[in-house]
Write a protein that holds these residues in place. Structure first.
Motif, PDB file in Angstrom:
ATOM      1  N   SER A  11      86.281  53.160  27.325  1.00 25.43           N
ATOM      2  CA  SER A  11      85.901  52.667  26.003  1.00 25.43           C
ATOM      3  C   SER A  11      86.306  51.212  25.870  1.00 25.43           C
ATOM      4  N   VAL A  12      85.432  50.424  25.285  1.00 25.39           N
ATOM      5  CA  VAL A  12      85.689  49.002  25.138  1.00 25.39           C
ATOM      6  C   VAL A  12      84.988  48.509  23.876  1.00 25.39           C
ATOM      7  N   GLN A  13      85.495  47.448  23.309  1.00 30.53           N
ATOM      8  CA  GLN A  13      84.846  46.858  22.138  1.00 30.53           C
ATOM      9  C   GLN A  13      83.698  45.951  22.577  1.00 30.53           C
ATOM     10  N   ALA A  14      82.770  45.758  21.664  1.00 35.34           N
ATOM     11  CA  ALA A  14      81.643  44.873  21.940  1.00 35.34           C
ATOM     12  C   ALA A  14      82.144  43.498  22.380  1.00 35.34           C
ATOM     13  N   GLY A  15      81.487  42.974  23.401  1.00 38.13           N
ATOM     14  CA  GLY A  15      81.896  41.700  23.968  1.00 38.13           C
ATOM     15  C   GLY A  15      82.844  41.837  25.148  1.00 38.13           C
ATOM     16  N   GLY A  16      83.356  43.027  25.359  1.00 34.50           N
ATOM     17  CA  GLY A  16      84.287  43.261  26.445  1.00 34.50           C
ATOM     18  C   GLY A  16      83.599  43.501  27.780  1.00 34.50           C
ATOM     19  N   SER A  17      84.422  43.825  28.781  1.00 34.12           N
ATOM     20  CA  SER A  17      83.923  44.006  30.151  1.00 34.12           C
ATOM     21  C   SER A  17      84.485  45.287  30.755  1.00 34.12           C
ATOM     22  N   LEU A  18      83.728  45.826  31.676  1.00 35.62           N
ATOM     23  CA  LEU A  18      84.169  46.948  32.503  1.00 35.62           C
ATOM     24  C   LEU A  18      83.576  46.762  33.895  1.00 35.62           C
ATOM     25  N   ARG A  19      84.255  47.318  34.899  1.00 35.69           N
ATOM     26  CA  ARG A  19      83.697  47.336  36.244  1.00 35.69           C
ATOM     27  C   ARG A  19      83.627  48.768  36.732  1.00 35.69           C
ATOM     28  N   LEU A  20      82.426  49.214  37.028  1.00 33.76           N
ATOM     29  CA  LEU A  20      82.217  50.534  37.588  1.00 33.76           C
ATOM     30  C   LEU A  20      82.212  50.452  39.108  1.00 33.76           C
ATOM     31  N   SER A  21      82.711  51.521  39.730  1.00 36.09           N
ATOM     32  CA  SER A  21      82.693  51.622  41.181  1.00 36.09           C
ATOM     33  C   SER A  21      81.980  52.903  41.583  1.00 36.09           C
ATOM     34  N   LYS A  87      77.536  45.600  24.839  1.00 35.39           N
ATOM     35  CA  LYS A  87      77.016  45.837  23.498  1.00 35.39           C
ATOM     36  C   LYS A  87      77.058  47.335  23.203  1.00 35.39           C
ATOM     37  N   PRO A  88      77.060  47.714  21.936  1.00 40.56           N
ATOM     38  CA  PRO A  88      77.016  49.158  21.619  1.00 40.56           C
ATOM     39  C   PRO A  88      75.826  49.870  22.264  1.00 40.56           C
ATOM     40  N   ASP A  89      74.707  49.169  22.430  1.00 43.21           N
ATOM     41  CA  ASP A  89      73.536  49.773  23.072  1.00 43.21           C
ATOM     42  C   ASP A  89      73.764  50.092  24.547  1.00 43.21           C
ATOM     43  N   ASP A  90      74.827  49.578  25.138  1.00 39.51           N
ATOM     44  CA  ASP A  90      75.150  49.893  26.534  1.00 39.51           C
ATOM     45  C   ASP A  90      75.871  51.229  26.665  1.00 39.51           C
ATOM     46  N   THR A  91      76.217  51.836  25.543  1.00 34.34           N
ATOM     47  CA  THR A  91      76.901  53.127  25.565  1.00 34.34           C
ATOM     48  C   THR A  91      76.012  54.181  26.220  1.00 34.34           C
ATOM     49  N   VAL A 121      80.591  55.391  29.581  1.00 31.79           N
ATOM     50  CA  VAL A 121      80.907  54.062  29.049  1.00 31.79           C
ATOM     51  C   VAL A 121      80.604  54.085  27.555  1.00 31.79           C
ATOM     52  N   THR A 122      81.609  53.736  26.756  1.00 24.05           N
ATOM     53  CA  THR A 122      81.443  53.711  25.308  1.00 24.05           C
ATOM     54  C   THR A 122      81.808  52.325  24.801  1.00 24.05           C
ATOM     55  N   VAL A 123      80.886  51.701  24.074  1.00 20.78           N
ATOM     56  CA  VAL A 123      81.107  50.364  23.531  1.00 20.78           C
ATOM     57  C   VAL A 123      81.054  50.460  22.023  1.00 20.78           C
ATOM     58  N   SER A 124      82.133  50.085  21.386  1.00 20.06           N
ATOM     59  CA  SER A 124      82.213  50.161  19.930  1.00 20.06           C
ATOM     60  C   SER A 124      81.992  48.788  19.312  1.00 20.06           C
ATOM     61  N   SER A 125      81.450  48.806  18.110  1.00 19.52           N
ATOM     62  CA  SER A 125      81.146  47.526  17.426  1.00 19.52           C
ATOM     63  C   SER A 125      82.336  47.036  16.622  1.00 19.52           C
TER      64      SER A 125
END
Length: 125
Positions: A11-21, A87-91, A121-125
């Motif tokens: 989970s991450v806030q909008a504007g943040g980053s994550l790396r998937l493997s 972005k939240p739409d990336d959830t 992946v969860t992106v919150s606004s």
């Protein structure tokens, strides 16, 4: 037996980053293309990005181009998806997939023979 194991969701806030493997095992993948797809609730599984092990050509969905980067580490048989400016739409649940390179349309879900179980992946606004 091909195995694909995803990790790195969260989970991450909008504007943040994550790396998937995506750790791949079970065969030599030099003649494969590796893809990332995602599925949001109530929607079909959709193409996100792909990379050819041989040559390193990359492909992106228009919605993520410029924000996401796909890459592969041949020595580790691992594919990464760096996701920035989320972005939240990336959830969605993100899935790793593999297909033999010959005759594959990298954008088409049904051309991929092997799939991982997915990572949320969860992106919150």
């Amino acid at each position: 037996q091909v195995q694909l194991v995803e990790s790195g969701g969260g989970s991450v806030q909008a504007g943040g980053s994550l790396r998937l493997s995506c750790a791949a095992s079970g065969r030599a993948f030099s003649n494969y293309v590796m893809g990332w797809f995602r599925q949001a609730p109530g929607k079909e599984r959709a193409f996100v990005a792909a990379v050819r092990w041989s040559g390193g050509s990359t492909y992106y969905a228009a919605s993520v181009k410029g924000r996401f980067t796909i890459s592969g580490d041949n020595a580790k048989n691992t594919v990464y998806l760096q996701m920035n400016s989320l972005k939240p739409d990336d959830t969605a649940v993100y899935y790793c997939a593999a297909a033999q390179i010959w005759g594959t349309n990298v954008y088409r879900r049904d051309d991929y023979a092997f799939w991982g179980k997915g990572t949320q992946v969860t992106v919150s606004s």
